[in-house]
Design a protein around this motif. Structure first.
Motif, PDB file in Angstrom:
ATOM      1  N   GLU A 113       7.557   5.180 -13.911  1.00  0.00           N
ATOM      2  CA  GLU A 113       8.328   6.354 -13.526  1.00  0.00           C
ATOM      3  C   GLU A 113       8.105   7.476 -14.525  1.00  0.00           C
ATOM      4  O   GLU A 113       7.643   7.250 -15.640  1.00  0.00           O
ATOM      5  N   TYR A 114       8.439   8.666 -14.084  1.00  0.00           N
ATOM      6  CA  TYR A 114       8.396   9.844 -14.937  1.00  0.00           C
ATOM      7  C   TYR A 114       9.828  10.163 -15.340  1.00  0.00           C
ATOM      8  O   TYR A 114      10.722  10.168 -14.501  1.00  0.00           O
ATOM      9  N   PHE A 115      10.043  10.430 -16.633  1.00  0.00           N
ATOM     10  CA  PHE A 115      11.383  10.758 -17.109  1.00  0.00           C
ATOM     11  C   PHE A 115      11.445  12.220 -17.535  1.00  0.00           C
ATOM     12  O   PHE A 115      10.596  12.701 -18.281  1.00  0.00           O
ATOM     13  N   LEU A 119       0.490  12.120 -18.523  1.00  0.00           N
ATOM     14  CA  LEU A 119       1.540  12.937 -19.129  1.00  0.00           C
ATOM     15  C   LEU A 119       2.439  12.102 -20.037  1.00  0.00           C
ATOM     16  O   LEU A 119       2.687  10.926 -19.773  1.00  0.00           O
ATOM     17  N   ALA A 120       2.951  12.735 -21.072  1.00  0.00           N
ATOM     18  CA  ALA A 120       3.797  12.043 -22.044  1.00  0.00           C
ATOM     19  C   ALA A 120       5.090  11.527 -21.423  1.00  0.00           C
ATOM     20  O   ALA A 120       5.644  10.540 -21.900  1.00  0.00           O
ATOM     21  N   ASN A 121       5.569  12.148 -20.373  1.00  0.00           N
ATOM     22  CA  ASN A 121       6.839  11.700 -19.795  1.00  0.00           C
ATOM     23  C   ASN A 121       6.670  10.592 -18.758  1.00  0.00           C
ATOM     24  O   ASN A 121       7.625  10.203 -18.101  1.00  0.00           O
ATOM     25  N   TYR A 122       5.462  10.039 -18.636  1.00  0.00           N
ATOM     26  CA  TYR A 122       5.241   8.901 -17.742  1.00  0.00           C
ATOM     27  C   TYR A 122       5.441   7.603 -18.514  1.00  0.00           C
ATOM     28  O   TYR A 122       4.895   7.417 -19.594  1.00  0.00           O
ATOM     29  N   MET A 170       0.819  -1.193   0.000  1.00  0.00           N
ATOM     30  CA  MET A 170       0.000   0.000   0.000  1.00  0.00           C
ATOM     31  C   MET A 170       0.867   1.263   0.000  1.00  0.00           C
ATOM     32  O   MET A 170       0.520   2.244  -0.609  1.00  0.00           O
ATOM     33  N   ASP A 171       2.020   1.211   0.671  1.00  0.00           N
ATOM     34  CA  ASP A 171       2.912   2.360   0.694  1.00  0.00           C
ATOM     35  C   ASP A 171       3.406   2.677  -0.717  1.00  0.00           C
ATOM     36  O   ASP A 171       3.637   3.830  -1.040  1.00  0.00           O
ATOM     37  N   GLY A 172       3.519   1.660  -1.566  1.00  0.00           N
ATOM     38  CA  GLY A 172       3.964   1.855  -2.934  1.00  0.00           C
ATOM     39  C   GLY A 172       3.040   2.750  -3.730  1.00  0.00           C
ATOM     40  O   GLY A 172       3.459   3.418  -4.667  1.00  0.00           O
ATOM     41  N   GLU A 173       1.770   2.779  -3.368  1.00  0.00           N
ATOM     42  CA  GLU A 173       0.814   3.646  -4.060  1.00  0.00           C
ATOM     43  C   GLU A 173       1.043   5.112  -3.722  1.00  0.00           C
ATOM     44  O   GLU A 173       0.628   5.990  -4.464  1.00  0.00           O
ATOM     45  N   ASN A 174       1.699   5.374  -2.618  1.00  0.00           N
ATOM     46  CA  ASN A 174       1.962   6.748  -2.193  1.00  0.00           C
ATOM     47  C   ASN A 174       3.312   7.258  -2.665  1.00  0.00           C
ATOM     48  O   ASN A 174       3.612   8.425  -2.524  1.00  0.00           O
ATOM     49  N   ARG A 175       4.143   6.350  -3.214  1.00  0.00           N
ATOM     50  CA  ARG A 175       5.479   6.736  -3.673  1.00  0.00           C
ATOM     51  C   ARG A 175       5.479   6.990  -5.171  1.00  0.00           C
ATOM     52  O   ARG A 175       4.653   6.468  -5.901  1.00  0.00           O
ATOM     53  N   ILE A 176       6.463   7.781  -5.593  1.00  0.00           N
ATOM     54  CA  ILE A 176       6.583   8.118  -7.003  1.00  0.00           C
ATOM     55  C   ILE A 176       8.066   8.088  -7.379  1.00  0.00           C
ATOM     56  O   ILE A 176       8.920   8.454  -6.568  1.00  0.00           O
ATOM     57  N   ILE A 177       8.345   7.630  -8.582  1.00  0.00           N
ATOM     58  CA  ILE A 177       9.727   7.563  -9.064  1.00  0.00           C
ATOM     59  C   ILE A 177       9.906   8.589 -10.172  1.00  0.00           C
ATOM     60  O   ILE A 177       9.138   8.621 -11.135  1.00  0.00           O
ATOM     61  N   LEU A 178      10.927   9.406 -10.008  1.00  0.00           N
ATOM     62  CA  LEU A 178      11.267  10.437 -10.983  1.00  0.00           C
ATOM     63  C   LEU A 178      12.666  10.142 -11.508  1.00  0.00           C
ATOM     64  O   LEU A 178      13.617  10.060 -10.736  1.00  0.00           O
ATOM     65  N   ASN A 179      12.777   9.964 -12.804  1.00  0.00           N
ATOM     66  CA  ASN A 179      14.066   9.733 -13.445  1.00  0.00           C
ATOM     67  C   ASN A 179      14.460  11.051 -14.097  1.00  0.00           C
ATOM     68  O   ASN A 179      13.838  11.486 -15.054  1.00  0.00           O
ATOM     69  N   VAL A 180      15.481  11.682 -13.550  1.00  0.00           N
ATOM     70  CA  VAL A 180      15.912  12.981 -14.057  1.00  0.00           C
ATOM     71  C   VAL A 180      17.335  12.848 -14.570  1.00  0.00           C
ATOM     72  O   VAL A 180      18.258  12.587 -13.801  1.00  0.00           O
ATOM     73  N   LEU A 184       5.910  19.511 -10.603  1.00  0.00           N
ATOM     74  CA  LEU A 184       5.874  18.249  -9.857  1.00  0.00           C
ATOM     75  C   LEU A 184       4.587  18.059  -9.070  1.00  0.00           C
ATOM     76  O   LEU A 184       4.183  16.935  -8.809  1.00  0.00           O
ATOM     77  N   SER A 185       3.927  19.135  -8.702  1.00  0.00           N
ATOM     78  CA  SER A 185       2.673  19.000  -7.962  1.00  0.00           C
ATOM     79  C   SER A 185       1.524  18.569  -8.860  1.00  0.00           C
ATOM     80  O   SER A 185       0.478  18.139  -8.377  1.00  0.00           O
ATOM     81  N   ARG A 186       1.724  18.652 -10.181  1.00  0.00           N
ATOM     82  CA  ARG A 186       0.656  18.343 -11.137  1.00  0.00           C
ATOM     83  C   ARG A 186       0.907  17.066 -11.945  1.00  0.00           C
ATOM     84  O   ARG A 186       0.287  16.875 -12.983  1.00  0.00           O
ATOM     85  N   LEU A 187       1.780  16.197 -11.486  1.00  0.00           N
ATOM     86  CA  LEU A 187       2.077  14.979 -12.237  1.00  0.00           C
ATOM     87  C   LEU A 187       0.868  14.052 -12.290  1.00  0.00           C
ATOM     88  O   LEU A 187       0.209  13.818 -11.282  1.00  0.00           O
ATOM     89  N   THR A 188       0.610  13.540 -13.476  1.00  0.00           N
ATOM     90  CA  THR A 188      -0.420  12.512 -13.644  1.00  0.00           C
ATOM     91  C   THR A 188       0.119  11.462 -14.613  1.00  0.00           C
ATOM     92  O   THR A 188       1.027  11.738 -15.402  1.00  0.00           O
TER      93      THR A 188
END
Length: 109
Positions: free
Chosen positions: A47-49, A38-41, A1-11, A31-35
């Protein structure tokens, strides 16, 4: 369940992991508007790149986590400003401890 609250960003090829709630701390920013729409997901990697400067992003993410924006001394002021603009942050939020170094680099452009 914690995994649903985490997000991975590849920068820039470096993966950062944080909580979605952390990114909501500073509203009206990229970053507050990530969904996932988005094309970078990337749904395969979940993850988001972003092809951006990873060293500056470390400071950006730290700002979300701590509320303090520090200037990395290994980049020039204009690059730092460009990155902040991309992420939707205000360079006037740079901490007093970093302001003089940042303003010297910024003013030499």
């Amino acid at each position: 369940m914690d995994g649903e609250n985490r997000i991975i960003l590849n920068v820039g090829g470096i993966r950062y992991e944080t909580y979605k709630a952390t990114l909501k701390k500073i509203p009206a920013t990229r970053l507050s508007r990530l969904t996932e729409a988005l094309a970078n997901y990337d749904p395969v990697l979940n993850e988001y790149f972003f092809d951006r400067h990873p060293g500056v992003f470390a400071q950006v993410l730290n700002y979300y986590r701590t509320g303090k924006l520090h200037y990395p001394t290994d980049v020039c002021g204009p690059l730092f400003e460009e990155e902040l603009e991309f992420w939707g942050l205000d360079s006037n939020q740079v901490e007093p401890c970093c302001w003089s170094t940042y303003s010297v680099h910024r003013d030499t452009q």
